[in-house]
Design a protein around this motif. Structure first.
Motif, short mmCIF file in Angstrom:
data_model
loop_
_atom_site.label_atom_id
_atom_site.label_comp_id
_atom_site.label_asym_id
_atom_site.label_seq_id
_atom_site.Cartn_x
_atom_site.Cartn_y
_atom_site.Cartn_z
N GLU A 68 -3.84 3.41 -4.84
CA GLU A 68 -3.20 3.84 -3.59
C GLU A 68 -1.86 3.13 -3.39
O GLU A 68 -0.86 3.75 -3.04
N ARG A 84 1.83 4.80 -3.39
CA ARG A 84 2.69 4.64 -2.21
C ARG A 84 4.05 4.08 -2.61
O ARG A 84 5.08 4.56 -2.16
N GLN A 105 4.37 8.75 -4.45
CA GLN A 105 3.50 9.80 -4.97
C GLN A 105 2.10 9.60 -4.40
O GLN A 105 1.77 8.53 -3.89
N PRO A 106 1.26 10.62 -4.52
CA PRO A 106 -0.13 10.43 -4.08
C PRO A 106 -0.84 9.45 -5.01
O PRO A 106 -0.42 9.23 -6.14
#
Length: 79
Positions: free
Chosen positions: A34, A38, A42-43
């Motif tokens: 994550e 971030r 991007q996801p």
């Protein structure tokens, strides 16, 4: 027998392995994915995709392993 310029071709076919991770480590991998996503805008990526680059980085930077590998005469991987 002909003298060829190429030697044996290394078997670089991926090897599939299955491992069980402690729940805490999986949570950390998920959090890492994550944060990485971030920071890259991007996801979050699938945390499983982090394992290979992390292992590669760990082995590449382990000086003790490099010395032991060199002393054992193990061939260096291609660059």
């Amino acid at each position: 027998m002909a003298k060829l310029k190429l030697g044996p071709i290394a078997d670089d076919k991926p090897v599939k392995i299955t491992v069980e991770l402690p729940a805490g480590l999986h949570r950390d991998l998920t959090t890492y994915a994550e944060i990485l996503g971030r920071e890259a805008g991007q996801p979050a990526t699938d945390p499983v995709r982090l394992i290979v680059p992390m292992l590669e980085r760990f082995i590449a930077t382990d000086r003790g392993f490099a010395k032991a590998k060199q002393a054992s005469g193990s061939p260096k991987p291609p660059a």
